[in-house]
Structure formats: structure tokens, C-alpha cells
Design an enzyme around this catalytic site. Structure first.
Site, PDB file in Angstrom:
ATOM      1  N   ASN A 124     -10.116  -3.223   1.909  1.00 52.59           N
ATOM      2  CA  ASN A 124      -9.778  -3.225   0.484  1.00 52.59           C
ATOM      3  C   ASN A 124     -11.041  -3.023  -0.339  1.00 52.59           C
ATOM      4  O   ASN A 124     -12.153  -2.987   0.198  1.00 52.59           O
ATOM      5  CB  ASN A 124      -9.116  -4.553   0.085  1.00 52.59           C
ATOM      6  N   TYR A 138       0.510  -4.413  12.281  1.00 47.98           N
ATOM      7  CA  TYR A 138       0.392  -3.001  11.930  1.00 47.98           C
ATOM      8  C   TYR A 138       1.085  -2.098  12.942  1.00 47.98           C
ATOM      9  O   TYR A 138       1.754  -1.138  12.579  1.00 47.98           O
ATOM     10  CB  TYR A 138      -1.082  -2.608  11.796  1.00 47.98           C
ATOM     11  N   HIS A 163       0.828  -1.217   0.000  1.00 43.82           N
ATOM     12  CA  HIS A 163       0.000   0.000   0.000  1.00 43.82           C
ATOM     13  C   HIS A 163       0.860   1.264   0.000  1.00 43.82           C
ATOM     14  O   HIS A 163       0.480   2.292   0.557  1.00 43.82           O
ATOM     15  CB  HIS A 163      -0.956   0.012   1.199  1.00 43.82           C
TER      16      HIS A 163
END
Length: 692
Positions: free
Chosen positions: A147, A361, A75
Site C-alpha cells: 500500500n 489471496y 482494490h
């Protein structure tokens, strides 16, 4: 900005005006020291070496050397915008989250992205698109990180590094930079049957969106909603675009890449800049444990979706993007999304892919942004008050006062500030894995048998598409697998997997690759037939509207002024945007003698950037355009990309040279053209290209 004294004296006593006297801000170092000379470094003599003493030079170079942060592993190429989310339905029976209070308006920041390419890649490759939303709720930040496809390649986060390594550029040669059409990806994917469902979506037009404004978004995972009584329900999150779904086609996407590397980014920025604010409705699919247990798939499996025909999507709020970023780096690049950011009223399920993301993350953002204090960067900071006992670290910008840096403490008993305290009544608490049972047990490295059906939903997706969409999927597999080089066994292995999805699809791909049809791959669980769903098709969900779309109008000297004015007005009334294209930057002189300014010059404004085209020429202008390759390609590509073409009689020779054959999408410059401009003409496709 720090300003120096109004006057300054030199050693000789001369008085000089300050920056403030001159009405300008003083140029300073990052620490506020005014800079006298920003043109020359400090040297030992006029031609001597630069001195280490020059702190202005060292700070400036140091900052320049560190202007770029490590890009995201995936990304990396993104586009962002600010907006607001308004809750429009009361779901207090399902969730106590304040963000869902009917009428509540919550600031948001949204980042769209591609997945495989680096930050310097382009907008239009065949790729999944990220759709991440940061809600600045009054109960803390909620990051819905998803997404534009509702399922994923893998079931367990343990396989995520393998997926990314395989799909990224090949390790030895550094290409392809932003695509999956290469040996290593298809080698890995063909050995992982669980990827099959996602591959069907990836090979469809879903990975070739017309714009961010015309694509759906999905939370992908199964989450939970928790109400004030502590009752939990399973939930899937959906973003539904107000403009409907729309995609490009493969040849068009390739030419868009050449025409405008920033096609999607520009479209988003310009739409917001002109007040055409993009909007999506937030929808939820809510179901209980009984429903989950009755399905032939596991709702915790990220490679599966819940068919909308089984659980309709309930719309509960509207997202509006209404402000562009002020600084791309400070906002779009530094924004940090964490799936672990959830407020009370939302909770996690035991989806093993989601569980892995909760760790990954946070670790990634610490590494990428260089500090555990990345939450203090303005784009990441919550809008509500926050406080805890975490201290110090790199780039700490807060200045906590007092002795309270631990908990519990009794400092308040002595008149000191004891700091924040836990709040059981309103704070976040985890509910059981299911609505009423505890699924914990022995620590095992296993995968549930309920995750073993890899093909049923892939079959459902393929059989839910129109004939044109099925042809695109088959052709995409052929293209991608044709790029596999040394690993000759991979295409056949992939086709053997596709035989579990649909025999016709497998035969088409095998024929396109000119390889024998292999034996069907053994399936861990035999697939079943599911009822096709219109919700899975782009073509069945396109809206016949010009709103948010652009019509390119090609003109030349001598173009009839009335015809031009009429078509521009018709497009405007249909809420579309007419973009005037001319051979020269200055535009063209119309039939009434007026000079019409052009929005784009023909050679740099090809038809692939538009949704439809109008051709309004004079006879002399048409004769000139017959000798102009860009004009012939303008019309030829519009026809080949299945777009509506409206033309006046004088333009007919140009249409003939471009190979345009009359059909429902080729019209005069009337209301029929405006209606046709809102759609694509897929019945034309077999006459303009060979599909699998």
C-alpha cells in the site's frame, strides 16, 4: 485468425469472393468457423422465433454475458502499467535472489488501486492506495503486494473480513460506496484500539495523493532476506517516488471527483504516453533479531513501522514504468497478485497478518478468475520456464505430453520423459522464523504481549507532522465522525482513544464535533514518547520542482502573445507542462492576430486539475471573464487550494472578484511564479477555510 477458402460456391453454382480475396480477415466464431451473417439471428421464418440451433448467436451472447469477471472484494478500482526494475546495488551479502543482482533488469507489472470502492467508483476519495508490483524474475514471479501506507489496521488476518465488512458500504442501504465516513466503520474502529496508528495515516493527506507518481509504496509486512549461506535478515520494503511526495487537500479532492473521475488513471497513462516515465527507488530497511528484540514494539506487528531514523532506508534499485497496457481487461483486471509468490532469497516472517494473506489471496484469485489455471493468463504467466505435475482444471491451455503426471517416477529409466525434478541446490527453502531460533510451540489462540501497544506510534506519527498537516488530520477526524448517525456513542469513544495519542488532537476533534471531552480510554499498554521523524511528513518531503506537474494557463481573445509564449517557455524549461485553457474549445485569438489552440475548455477544465495557474488576459477579456462563473471559480479554487497564481496586470479585476489576497504565492508572470508554482502555500489556509 482462421481464413475461409478463397472462393465458395452456392447450390446454384455461383462463385463468391472470400474475405481473403477482399483483403480482410474473416469474422469467425471463437472456434474458427467463418460467420456469413453477423447482423441477423437464425429464425423460423422472417418473423418467427429465434432457433436454439443458432450457435453463432448463442456463443456471442454467452461470451457477452461473461465479459465481466467478479470484481475484487477490495482494490477493485485499479490502474496498471508495465515497466522494468533495475538492481543498482550489490546486496548479495543479504539475499541470493537473482532479482537483486546488481545490473539485473527485470520486467514488472504494477497495479495501483483504491481499497474501499467498487470498480466503477472514482480515483480521488479519501482512501488507502494499493501499490502492487509483479516482478517476472528469472527464478519465478515475485509479487510485492503493498500500500501507500507502511502500516495496517489490524494485527491478525482473522480480523480482515470484519475490517472489510465495516469499511465497505453499509449492508442495508448500499452507501457510502467508496468512503469510510459512516457508522459501521467508526463503530468497529473505535472498538479496536489497534487501528489507531493506521487511522492517523488514513486521516492525513497520505490518503489524498496528488498522483500515483507522487506517492510512496510499502510492503507493509516484515519479510526476510536470505543469502547463499542460509543466513536470514529481517527486511521492510519501501518505494520512494523520484518526484517526491505530493498530496491534494480535502476540498480539492472533492472537486477533482466532480471534474475528473479518472484523474489518477489519466495522469498515469498520459505521463507514460508522453515519455515522462514515472520512477521509484526500491529501498530496504534491514535489521537483525537483536535489533528486533530491543525495540519497544514487535517488528512482526503490521500496525507498527520501523522509524527511518532508527534504520535508514537503503536504496537498491529503480522501478521505471515505461509502457501502458494494451488492453485494460486482459492486463489490469486479470492480473493476479499473490503474496505467496516469492523467489529463493526472500522469505516470510511470522507476521500473523501476512500468514493469513498467504492463504487468502490464492483462494480469492481462484474464485475471481474462475479457474485454478489463472497463472496461464499472459499477464500472470512467469517469463522464465516452469514445469510441474499439476494437470487439467478449467480453461487448461497447456498440452502436457507423456505419462509423467506424478512424482517421483522412474519413467526416465525406460526412455520416457520423467518430467521436472526438485532442485535442493537452487530451489526455495524456508528458513527458521528468526535468524537462529525456532519459535514454534503449542497451538494457541493468543496474541503476544509485544503486540499490545496501540498508541505510541500513532503519537509518533501525529507529532512528526507540520502544523498544517496536524490541522488536516484533526479536521479529517471531525468530518468522518460527523457522518456517524444513529450510533451516538461512537464519536466520543473514538475521541477517548485519541486522548492516548495526543491531548491537543483529542480536544480539537471534540470541539469540532461539539461534544464534551470524554475520559481517556484505558490502554492495554501505556504509550511512550518517541522522537519525531521527518520521514513521516509529506510536507517535509515535497520537492520544489515543476517536473511532472502541470500549470493551467487561462487565456482569452486579446491575450498578449509574447506574455503567453514567455510563460509557456519558462514552465517547459522547469520541466513542467503548460496546459492552455480558454473559454471556447477552439482557443483564442492572441494580440498578434494568431489563433491559439486550447488544450481544454474553461467549463470542463477547472483549476483543481493543475498544480498552479497562470492568468493572462486582455482588458476586454478580463471584463468578459468577470461575468463568467467558471472563470471566477478557476481563480477562487486555485487560491483556496493553496496554489501559486501568476497573473498579468489586466487580470487583476478577476483576482479581486475571486477574493485573492496578495501573498508569497500570488505573483506576476515571471521567474518568481515558476518557482512558486512548485509548492503549496499552507500559511494561506487559515484565511480560506475553518480547520479543527
Amino acid at each position: 485468425m482462421t481464413k475461409p477458402p478463397k472462393t465458395a460456391q452456392t447450390a446454384g453454382g455461383e462463385t463468391h469472393q472470400s474475405a481473403e480475396d477482399l483483403g480482410v480477415d474473416a469474422l469467425t466464431t471463437n472456434h474458427g468457423v467463418p460467420i456469413s451473417d453477423n447482423q441477423n439471428s437464425l429464425k423460423s421464418g422472417t418473423r418467427g422465433p429465434t432457433l436454439l440451433e443458432d450457435f453463432v448467436l448463442r456463443e456471442k451472447i454467452f461470451h457477452f454475458d461473461h465479459e465481466r469477471i467478479p470484481e475484487r472484494i477490495v482494490h477493485a478500482r485499479g490502474s496498471g502499467a508495465h515497466g522494468v526494475f533495475e538492481a543498482t546495488d550489490d546486496i548479495s551479502d543479504l539475499s541470493k535472489a537473482a532479482v537483486f543482482t546488481k545490473g539485473e533488469k527485470t520486467e514488472v507489472f504494477v497495479r495501483f488501486s483504491t481499497v474501499a470502492g467498487g470498480a466503477g467508483s472514482v480515483d480521488t476519495p479519501r482512501d488507502v492506495r494499493g501499490f502492487a508490483v509483479k516482478f517476472y524474475t528469472r527464478e519465478g514471479n515475485w509479487d510485492l503486494v503493498g500500500n501507500n501506507i507502511p502500516v495496517f489496521f489490524i494485527q491478525d488476518a482473522l480480523k480482515f473480513p470484519d475490517l472489510v465488512h465495516a469499511v465497505k458500504m453499509e449492508a442495508d442501504r448500499g452507501y457510502p460506496q467508496a468512503g469510510s465516513a459512516h457508522d459501521t466503520f467508526w463503530d468497529w474502529a473505535s472498538l479496536m484500539p489497534e487501528t489507531t496508528h493506521m487511522l492517523m495515516w488514513a486521516m492525513s493527506d497520505r490518503t489524498l495523493p496528488r498522483s500515483f507518481r507522487t506517492m510512496e509504496g510499502f510492503g507493509v509486512h516484515t519479510f526476510k532476506l536470505v543469502n547463499a549461506a542460509g543466513k536470514a535478515s529481517f527486511v521492510k520494503f519501501h518505494w520512494k517516488p523520484r518526484l517526491g511526495l505530493q498530496s491534494t487537500i480535502w476540498d480539492e479532492a472533492l472537486k477533482l471527483q466532480a471534474a475528473d473521475n479518472d484523474y489518477h488513471r489519466r495522469d498515469l497513462f498520459e505521463a507514460i504516453d508522453t515519455g515522462d516515465y514515472p520512477q521509484w527507488d526500491l529501498g530496504i530497511q534491514v535489521f537483525d533479531e537483536a535489533f528486533a528484540n530491543a525495540q519497544p514494539y514487535d517488528v512482526l506487528d503490521a500496525t507498527k513501522l520501523i522509524p527511518e531514523d532508527d534504520v535508514p532506508v537503503r536504496l537498491i534499485g529503480t522501478l521505471t514504468l515505461n509502457r501502458n497496457v494494451d488492453n485494460f481487461f486482459a492486463e489490469t483486471e486479470q492480473v493476479a497478485f499473490l503474496p505467496s509468490n516469492i523467489p529463493p532469497g526472500i522469505d516470510f516472517s511470522n507476521d500473523p497478518l501476512l500468514q493469513g494473506r498467504l492463504f487468502s489471496y490464492l483462494d480469492t484469485q481462484n474464485s475471481r478468475l474462475g479457474t485454478t489455471n489463472f497463472h496461464q493468463i499472459p499477464i500472470n504467466a512467469p517469463r522464465c520456464p516452469f514445469g510441474n505435475f499439476q494437470r487439467d482444471g478449467k480453461m487448461q491451455t497447456k498440452v502436457p505430453k507423456g505419462r509423467a503426471n506424478y512424482e517421483p517416477n522412474s519413467l526416465a529409466d525406460h526412455g520416457e520423459d520423467g518430467g521436472p525434478r526438485e532442485s535442493p541446490a537452487i530451489g526455495f527453502s524456508t528458513v527458521n522464523a528468526a535468524t537462529g531460533t525456532d519459535e514454534s510451540g503449542d497451538k494457541l489462540r493468543v496474541r503476544s504481549e509485544s503486540f499490545s501497544d496501540h498508541y505510541s506510534q500513532a503519537r509518533l506519527f501525529y507529532r512528526s507532522q507540520t502544523e498544517a498537516e496536524q490541522a488536516h488530520i484533526a479536521s479529517s477526524f471531525v468530518f468522518e465522525l460527523s457522518k456517524v448517525g444513529l450510533l451516538e456513542q461512537v464519536p466520543g469513544r473514538m475521541v477517548s482513544n485519541l486522548l492516548n495519542v495526543d491531548e491537543d488532537l483529542a480536544k480539537r476533534v471534540a470541539a469540532g464535533l461539539n461534544i464534551p471531552l470524554p475520559m481517556k480510554a484505558p490502554a492495554a499498554k501505556e504509550p511512550i514518547d518517541m522522537e519525531p521523524s521527518d520521514a513521516l511528513s509529506i510536507h517535509k518531503n515535497m520537492k520544489a520542482t515543476l517536473e511532472g506537474r502541470a500549470v493551467g494557463v487561462l487565456i482569452t481573445d486579446g491575450t498578449d502573445a509574447d506574455e503567453l509564449a514567455a510563460i509557456v517557455e519558462k514552465v517547459r524549461k522547469a520541466k513542467g507542462k503548460a496546459v492552455i485553457v480558454a473559454p471556447k474549445v477552439g482557443g483564442a485569438k492572441l494580440s498578434d492576430g494568431t489563433q491559439q489552440k486550447a488544450d481544454g475548455q474553461l467549463a470542463g477544465t477547472p483549476s483543481q486539475i493543475f498544480d498552479a495557474v497562470g492568468i493572462i488576459l486582455s482588458e476586454d477579456g478580463c471584463a468578459a471573464m468577470l461575468k463568467e462563473g467558471a472563470a471566477v471559480e478557476f481563480v477562487m479554487n486555485a487560491f483556496g487550494h493553496l496554489k501559486a497564481i501568476g497573473a498579468n496586470d489586466a487580470a487583476q479585476p478577476l483576482l479581486d472578484k475571486a477574493g485573492v489576497v496578495p501573498d508569497d504565492g500570488v505573483t506576476g508572470l515571471d521567474s518568481k511564479f515558476v518557482k512558486a508554482a512548485a509548492q503549496r502555500f499552507y500559511a494561506r489556509e487559515p484565511s480560506v477555510r475553518t480547520l479543527a
